[in-house]
Design a protein around this motif. Structure first.
Motif, PDB file in Angstrom:
ATOM      1  N   THR A 199      11.629  -7.138  -0.351  1.00  9.46           N
ATOM      2  CA  THR A 199      11.089  -5.776  -0.363  1.00  9.46           C
ATOM      3  C   THR A 199      12.082  -4.770   0.197  1.00  9.46           C
ATOM      4  O   THR A 199      11.874  -3.568   0.075  1.00  9.46           O
ATOM      5  N   GLY A 200      13.134  -5.256   0.843  1.00  9.36           N
ATOM      6  CA  GLY A 200      14.125  -4.343   1.407  1.00  9.36           C
ATOM      7  C   GLY A 200      13.621  -3.569   2.613  1.00  9.36           C
ATOM      8  O   GLY A 200      14.181  -2.541   2.993  1.00  9.36           O
ATOM      9  N   ILE A 201      12.576  -4.070   3.231  1.00 10.58           N
ATOM     10  CA  ILE A 201      12.006  -3.394   4.402  1.00 10.58           C
ATOM     11  C   ILE A 201      13.046  -3.316   5.525  1.00 10.58           C
ATOM     12  O   ILE A 201      13.801  -4.273   5.755  1.00 10.58           O
ATOM     13  N   GLU A 202      13.064  -2.171   6.174  1.00  9.92           N
ATOM     14  CA  GLU A 202      14.006  -1.990   7.287  1.00  9.92           C
ATOM     15  C   GLU A 202      13.616  -2.943   8.404  1.00  9.92           C
ATOM     16  O   GLU A 202      12.467  -2.930   8.864  1.00  9.92           O
ATOM     17  N   ARG A 203      14.561  -3.761   8.833  1.00 12.33           N
ATOM     18  CA  ARG A 203      14.190  -4.765   9.826  1.00 12.33           C
ATOM     19  C   ARG A 203      15.298  -4.929  10.857  1.00 12.33           C
ATOM     20  O   ARG A 203      16.485  -4.814  10.545  1.00 12.33           O
ATOM     21  N   TYR A 204      14.875  -5.186  12.063  1.00 17.49           N
ATOM     22  CA  TYR A 204      15.808  -5.373  13.177  1.00 17.49           C
ATOM     23  C   TYR A 204      15.497  -6.700  13.823  1.00 17.49           C
ATOM     24  O   TYR A 204      14.401  -6.894  14.342  1.00 17.49           O
ATOM     25  N   GLU A 205      16.476  -7.600  13.767  1.00 22.25           N
ATOM     26  CA  GLU A 205      16.256  -8.923  14.344  1.00 22.25           C
ATOM     27  C   GLU A 205      17.092  -9.080  15.604  1.00 22.25           C
ATOM     28  O   GLU A 205      18.029  -8.336  15.841  1.00 22.25           O
ATOM     29  N   GLU A 206      16.730 -10.086  16.390  1.00 23.08           N
ATOM     30  CA  GLU A 206      17.342 -10.285  17.704  1.00 23.08           C
ATOM     31  C   GLU A 206      17.351  -8.939  18.433  1.00 23.08           C
ATOM     32  O   GLU A 206      18.324  -8.537  19.058  1.00 23.08           O
ATOM     33  N   LYS A 226       0.831  -1.206   0.000  1.00 27.64           N
ATOM     34  CA  LYS A 226       0.000   0.000   0.000  1.00 27.64           C
ATOM     35  C   LYS A 226       0.862   1.252   0.000  1.00 27.64           C
ATOM     36  O   LYS A 226       0.343   2.360   0.126  1.00 27.64           O
ATOM     37  N   GLY A 227       2.165   1.078  -0.060  1.00 28.94           N
ATOM     38  CA  GLY A 227       3.055   2.224  -0.171  1.00 28.94           C
ATOM     39  C   GLY A 227       3.470   2.845   1.151  1.00 28.94           C
ATOM     40  O   GLY A 227       4.064   3.925   1.174  1.00 28.94           O
ATOM     41  N   LEU A 228       3.180   2.180   2.257  1.00 24.61           N
ATOM     42  CA  LEU A 228       3.585   2.740   3.552  1.00 24.61           C
ATOM     43  C   LEU A 228       4.992   2.277   3.920  1.00 24.61           C
ATOM     44  O   LEU A 228       5.435   1.203   3.533  1.00 24.61           O
ATOM     45  N   ARG A 229       5.675   3.119   4.669  1.00 22.05           N
ATOM     46  CA  ARG A 229       7.004   2.754   5.170  1.00 22.05           C
ATOM     47  C   ARG A 229       6.836   1.944   6.454  1.00 22.05           C
ATOM     48  O   ARG A 229       6.107   2.350   7.358  1.00 22.05           O
ATOM     49  N   VAL A 230       7.505   0.825   6.506  1.00 22.20           N
ATOM     50  CA  VAL A 230       7.359  -0.043   7.674  1.00 22.20           C
ATOM     51  C   VAL A 230       8.735  -0.353   8.258  1.00 22.20           C
ATOM     52  O   VAL A 230       9.701  -0.543   7.522  1.00 22.20           O
ATOM     53  N   VAL A 231       8.801  -0.397   9.583  1.00 26.94           N
ATOM     54  CA  VAL A 231       9.981  -0.929  10.257  1.00 26.94           C
ATOM     55  C   VAL A 231       9.526  -2.162  11.023  1.00 26.94           C
ATOM     56  O   VAL A 231       8.506  -2.137  11.704  1.00 26.94           O
ATOM     57  N   MET A 232      10.271  -3.247  10.838  1.00 21.22           N
ATOM     58  CA  MET A 232       9.924  -4.504  11.505  1.00 21.22           C
ATOM     59  C   MET A 232      10.922  -4.785  12.612  1.00 21.22           C
ATOM     60  O   MET A 232      12.132  -4.678  12.392  1.00 21.22           O
ATOM     61  N   ILE A 233      10.420  -5.185  13.755  1.00 27.44           N
ATOM     62  CA  ILE A 233      11.312  -5.547  14.860  1.00 27.44           C
ATOM     63  C   ILE A 233      10.937  -6.946  15.336  1.00 27.44           C
ATOM     64  O   ILE A 233       9.769  -7.229  15.593  1.00 27.44           O
ATOM     65  N   CYS A 234      11.935  -7.802  15.404  1.00 23.62           N
ATOM     66  CA  CYS A 234      11.655  -9.187  15.793  1.00 23.62           C
ATOM     67  C   CYS A 234      12.600  -9.583  16.918  1.00 23.62           C
ATOM     68  O   CYS A 234      13.815  -9.411  16.813  1.00 23.62           O
TER      69      CYS A 234
END
Lengths: 572, 329, 301
Positions: free
Chosen positions: A149-156, A27-35
């Motif tokens: 998608t290259g979404i900004e993501r932070y793991e651990e 939908k064109g929104l910027r997302v940051v994922m944290i896991c």
């Protein structure tokens, strides 16, 4: 400290969090994922053994479609579910879910002739590649979609607090990367909590290691209301030894391409459960197994932590190995899967309850905070349902987007959290016990007093015990090392606080529900009481403490057909 | 001179899973040395752990963290061979900690070929980046035809095995070619398994397959089967992943498979391999530049120019010619 | 004992000494070998990758040739052994493949029913002759030899074919070393890879990998290495000068074929066994037999 500003922050890298992220991105929104763990590799989603077909998929009859819906409502949710939501969800699974998954490349197991392999029976399932392992390729595919998608993501990376704006709405999160020690703030218009179904709150739990009810605890502290927190599911067929295999399940589900499935035998060698004979619905009979086991425990022919056995010794080995991973535990122990039974034990599985949500929008009761998947209290236990939530929450956030606040979080909120986190890192002195030890105390307390059998007495005892831990052990808690690289003790210290908050809420909710229902067994209220308790058991946080509210469920399609009877005599 | 004699151990004579699960009894002590990051390169800390039924390496590490070293850093999530995060080396061999039976005496090290963050925790990033760089997803030439699409398990046999991969990186640590570092551009076993999931899937588009395989260095695989030996998912990595991938490379980029194709053509013509011809045709005449070596090999009878030029086993050659598929070129 | 003997390409070219030694040793051991002269190459690693049907067919053809004489087939090469075993498995598990291959074999009057036993010379020593009988046949002991066994890969892995949970638990070569009266050495390379299968194209991998193995063997006191595989031998021996380039203390590590080690114990002479055909020569092989070297000799070494 770094502050990342984005449109939406998603907490959790399981089926719900991944799908919400992918839909929002579309939908064109910027997302940051944290896991907290690794996206698609931790959490409950990887455990999806097989995938249930809903509606008229793959030639399901009208009766099979109806049975599937009935199974979800009765067996998985004991009627504590919005049946209209279940219908919407089933329609979506039929029309969108499987085609979308297959289009991106999920391999739904075929035979050599090209037919999708299913199990026979009233309710049919399929597998992604191999039954018992479906969640692994499923979530690996999600992981790769997220990477693509290259979404900004932070793991651990663990979210330690939901941060508020001055108007009280949630405006982002505080996070700690426990591999590097970096703390940072993510500011977002919307925050989606997708931390999952299961937690390691009991000595034996099916949740992955990092799950400690963070979602429930953080949301409650932020003022969100909860529902049906007492509704805890149990597995009865997990391997008892080794300890680490508490999530290695001897699946009681029907086997793909076979008319057989696992059986259970007590310590006297008597069979007390055969899925095909004893479960009229012939699919995932966890609650009926639990009731059968309860009777064995009463007769001293089994214990909840072992002394009964499960396996496939009545089935042709070839049938097990054709499409399933079910013999992997036997093989690794040097046994043949077909002629041995393994000692099994009960394991705390999914919590049906969770945050109170509006299931059309997936909004929690706190502005800015949305929910997807198992941490919500609106349903229980299937990877498809969690995925559906991801779609609904993405639609809802996108629809609200222009109306959502863009104000930053209160500047003091991050400072307070930073101080709290760093204060946990103290390592001076050696008086107190470490956080790992306190975690174990909590888990043992829950197992002993908030297990399969509960009563007001045991629940109050547990509350006392936890209060003692909170007042005595917690202030004295000490870490061995104060380094910030891969410091799991530091993570455990954060977990302990969340676990204490969540377990107390769960126990209070358990005391409130004065009946027995499915897997929720109270010795002091042995009857299923549909007249009073076919209802949502809601907890609101107030200035002075907790306010309970009870709201009956509507029963438009399926009804239990009785007002009150002993839970053990109820067939679901 | 320093002599390290080979020690025969009783356990070697019976090397089965059953034997490994029956070496210890309840109450026996497991002696464990664990590599720690703090305190220098060779800091191994000793622990003793009481054996519990069917004890796994992860149970032992958990016991150590619970009772002796709460600050021990090791990664795990599921404890049931699904998340693939707990691989370590036990007595020098890669194992999945949650899946491997403990041995009476064990030394536990972090995986090789990856940077160590602390103790037994390695940085997964280099592996993840490598996998991501191959864009491991389907790009169809034909639009998706709707569920269920036509596909048989026969088409997906290798892919199905590849899908059992849990990215535990045990094989990546065990691979001797990865161990050589920058000497090659070899992808490593696990990245190839990940790649095979889509490269061997008949649904993937030909263009995508060709472009992905263009930069591949798969012929640096030495076929040592170390990867298969340590794979907790029992994936036949060499025979069902790497070899089919090599075949695919030979189809779409024959120039990258020169050695294999020359080999094949020599067998087709001679029935057996003449190493001299193989080396000359694969490496070209640069093989002759090492004059000293050529002379040594001639003197020791290791190369035989007469045989290379005129030798041909008639019956074998006829059989080989019949069996071997002719190349299009 | 009668066996169909399949030497493979290497033993008939770059390692011709292996063939010579094996034939001599077999005679001494009372093994009656019928060489499969019309057999082809088993395809090494290359054919199985690029043309699997041809690979299976050529290997099954070898098994059929042995079956015609009703003999087990004996190899002296690890890779050939694994290829034959893999083809056997595929033939037995895939009836459609089996039928296809037999159709092609019929063109030269051959047929395979699936029962040929495949064995390597190393296994023949243990399974057919046995340690007791070997010991009684050995007329020469080699106490001056500290031997590093180099198994190579395709006789210990993959686990699905050989059953080792940990291939390092293969100890047959060390047991043999004890039988010939020498000292087996422990070192890191025992069951590691020599890199042969990439060497025809680019020697770098093999040279770098195997240099580590020889260095470890040398550091742990080995005076020679022994291998059951001519491909490993080619890297260990023929490529050893490449490994020595730029090395301060060159290896000078003699490498024996398994047949040669057994031959020495059976009383055959080094030149009969063609040990002089190796690139790395043995400086004083007599030191391996009988008397231990003097202090002076030790220092010179």
């Amino acid at each position: 400290m770094r502050t990342i500003t984005t449109d939406v922050v998603v907490i959790g890298g399981g089926a719900a969090g991944c799908y919400a992220t992918l839909c929002l991105r579309k939908k064109g929104l910027r997302v940051v994922m944290i896991c907290k763990g690794l996206i698609g590799k931790s959490g409950a989603s990887i455990f999806a053994g097989n995938l249930v077909l809903s509606g008229r998929l793959l030639g399901n009859t009208e009766e099979q479609a109806r049975s599937t819906a009935e199974f979800l409502i009765k067996y998985h949710n004991q009627f504590l579910i919005d049946q209209k939501w279940a219908k919407r969800c089933a329609d979506w699974i039929q029309d969108c879910y499987y085609p979308e998954l297959e289009e991106i490349g999920l391999y739904l197991r075929r035979n050599d002739e090209g037919e999708v392999v299913t199990n026979p029976g009233k309710i049919r399932g399929v597998a992604a590649n191999v039954q018992g392992n479906s969640g692994v390729p499923f979530m690996d595919l999600r992981r790769k979609q997220i990477i693509r998608t290259g979404i900004e993501r932070y793991e651990e990376t663990v979210v330690t607090a939901l941060l508020k704006r001055d108007d009280g709405s949630i405006g982002g999160v505080f996070a700690l990367n426990y591999m590097t020690g970096e703390r940072f703030v993510v500011q977002a218009r919307a925050t989606i909590l997708a931390t999952g179904y299961s937690d390691r709150l009991h000595k034996r739990s099916t949740g992955t290691r990092e799950l400690s009810a963070d979602g429930i605890a953080m949301a409650w502290r932020a003022g969100a209301s909860m529902v049906n927190l007492e509704m805890q599911w149990w597995h009865t067929n997990d391997v008892a030894h080794p300890i680490t295999w508490q999530r290695v399940q001897i699946y009681p589900n029907p086997i793909l391409g076979s008319v057989h499935s696992a059986r259970m035998v007590n310590n006297a060698g008597e069979e007390f459960f055969d899925q095909q004979k004893d479960d009229p619905m012939a699919f995932g009979p966890y609650t009926l197994q639990l009731k059968a086991l309860y009777r064995q425990v009463q007769a001293k022919k089994a214990r909840y932590d072992g002394d009964y056995f499960s396996g496939f010794d009545h089935i042709d080995k070839k049938e097990i190995d054709a499409y399933t991973t079910y013999s992997k535990a036997y093989k690794q122990l040097g046994m043949s899967g077909s002629d041995h039974l393994l000692e099994t034990a009960v394991t705390a599985h999914y919590r049906q309850g969770g945050l109170l949500v509006d299931n059309t929008t997936m909004k929690s009761t706190v502005a800015g905070l949305y929910v997807a998947g198992g941490v919500g209290g609106h349903s229980n236990g299937l990877i498809a349902l969690a995925t559906y939530d991801g779609k609904v929450v993405a639609d809802s956030v996108a629809a609200d987007f222009d109306l959502l606040s863009v104000e930053p979080v209160s500047p003091s909120a991050a400072d307070i959290e930073e101080k709290r986190i760093m204060s946990l890192l103290r390592s001076e002195g050696s008086k107190g016990c470490g956080p790992g030890e306190i975690k174990r105390q909590i888990q043992e307390c829950m197992w002993d007093h908030v297990g399969v059998e509960k009563s007001a007495t045991s629940l109050n005892l547990a509350l006392e015990h936890l209060a003692h831990i909170r007042q005595q052990a917690l202030p004295a808690m000490r870490l061995r090392q104060s380094g910030t690289l891969a410091n799991y003790e530091w993570l455990d210290a954060l977990d302990v606080i969340n676990m204490l908050d969540a377990t107390e809420l769960i126990i209070l909710a358990s005391l409130q529900r004065q009946e027995s229902r499915g897997p929720f067994m109270r010795l002091d209220y042995p009857d299923t009481d549909n007249k009073n308790w076919l209802a949502a058991n809601i907890m609101h946080r107030t200035q002075s403490g907790i306010r309970f509210e009870r709201i009956p469920y509507e029963l438009p399609t399926f009804q239990p057909g009785f007002e009150r009877k002993p839970n053990l005599e109820v067939g679901w | 001179m320093n002599i390290v004699p080979f020690q025969f151990k009783p356990s070697q004579s019976q090397d089965s899973l059953l034997a490994r699960n029956t070496l210890l009894k309840l109450g026996d002590i497991v002696k464990i040395q664990v590599k720690r990051s703090e305190g220098g390169a060779n800091n191994y800390q000793s622990f003793e752990v009481p054996y519990s039924q069917h004890m796994r390496v992860l149970d032992a590490l958990n016991y150590i963290a619970d009772h002796q070293a709460p600050d021990l850093a090791y990664r795990w999530f599921c404890g049931s061979k699904m998340c693939g995060s707990c691989a370590v080396r036990m007595n020098g061999r890669e194992v999945l900690a949650c899946w491997e039976a403990v041995l009476p005496e064990m030394t536990i090290d972090p995986l090789r070929n990856l940077p160590v963050i602390r103790d037994l925790v390695v940085d997964r990033t280099p592996y993840e980046k490598r996998v991501a760089s191959y864009k491991p997803w389907l790009e169809r030439d034909e639009p998706y035809s709707g569920f269920p699409e036509p596909l048989t398990h026969r088409d997906m046999k290798s892919v199905s095995k590849a899908l059992d991969c849990i990215s535990c990186m045990a094989c990546y640590s065990a691979c001797p070619v990865i161990g050589l570092g920058d000497l090659t551009n070899f992808e490593g076993p696990a990245p190839l398994v990940q790649l095979a999931q889509t490269m061997l899937d008949p649904r993937n588009g030909a263009k995508k397959v060709a472009s992905t395989l263009e930069s591949i260095d798969i012929f640096s695989c030495v076929s040592c089967y170390k990867c298969e030996e340590v794979c907790p998912s029992h994936i036949p990595i060499v025979s069902m992943i790497i070899e089919p991938l090599k075949r695919k490379v030979a189809e779409v980029h024959p120039e990258k498979a020169r050695h294999a194709l020359v080999f094949k053509s020599i067998i087709a013509r001679r029935g057996w391999i003449d190493p001299t011809e193989l080396v000359l045709r694969t490496q070209g005449f640069k093989a002759l530049l090492n004059v000293r070596r050529v002379i040594t090999l001639l003197l020791r009878g290791k190369v035989n120019p007469v045989k290379t030029l005129f030798g041909r086993a008639k019956v074998s050659a006829a059989a080989a010619a019949r069996f071997i598929t002719k190349d299009k070129s | 004992m009668k066996l169909a003997y399949y030497p493979g390409c290497s033993a008939q070219s770059t390692c011709a000494e292996l063939n010579t030694a094996t034939l001599l040793v077999a005679k001494k051991l009372g093994l009656e070998l019928t060489q499969l002269f019309t057999a082809t190459c088993t395809g090494a690693r290359e054919l199985r990758a690029v043309d699997p049907l041809a690979f299976y067919s050529l290997n099954v053809r070898i098994l059929a040739l042995a079956e015609k004489d009703n003999l087990p087939v004996m190899t002296v090469c690890n890779t050939c052994t694994l290829n034959l075993l893999d083809a056997q498995t595929a033939f037995q598990e895939d009836p459609a493949l089996a039928e296809k291959i037999n159709e092609r074999l019929a063109e030269e009057g051959l047929h395979y029913s699936g029962g040929t036993r495949i064995t390597h010379f190393l296994w023949v020593l243990f399974e057919e002759i046995g340690e007791e009988r070997l010991k009684s046949m050995f007329v020469r002991q080699l106490p001056g030899l500290n031997v590093a066994a180099f198994y190579g890969c395709h006789i210990t892995r993959p686990p699905l074919q050989y059953g080792f949970v940990d291939s390092r638990n293969n100890t047959s070569l060390e047991r043999l070393a004890v039988l010939v009266g020498s000292q087996p050495i422990d070192y890191t390379g025992r069951t590691e890879c020599c890199g042969f299968h990439t060497a025809a194209e680019d020697e770098n991998i093999a040279v770098n990998m195997t240099a580590n193995h020889i260095a470890s063997a040398k550091a742990n006191g080995a005076t020679a290495m022994v291998t059951p595989c001519p491909l490993c031998h080619t890297v260990l021996d023929t490529l050893q000068p490449e490994m020595n380039k730029g090395r301060k203390a060159p290896f000078k590590m003699p490498v024996l074929h398994l047949s040669q080690l057994v031959g020495l114990a059976l009383g055959l002479e080094p030149d009969e066994l063609k040990i002089d055909k190796h690139v790395v020569s043995v400086s004083n092989i007599n030191r391996w037999f009988g008397r231990p070297p003097s202090v002076v000799e030790r220092e010179l070494a």
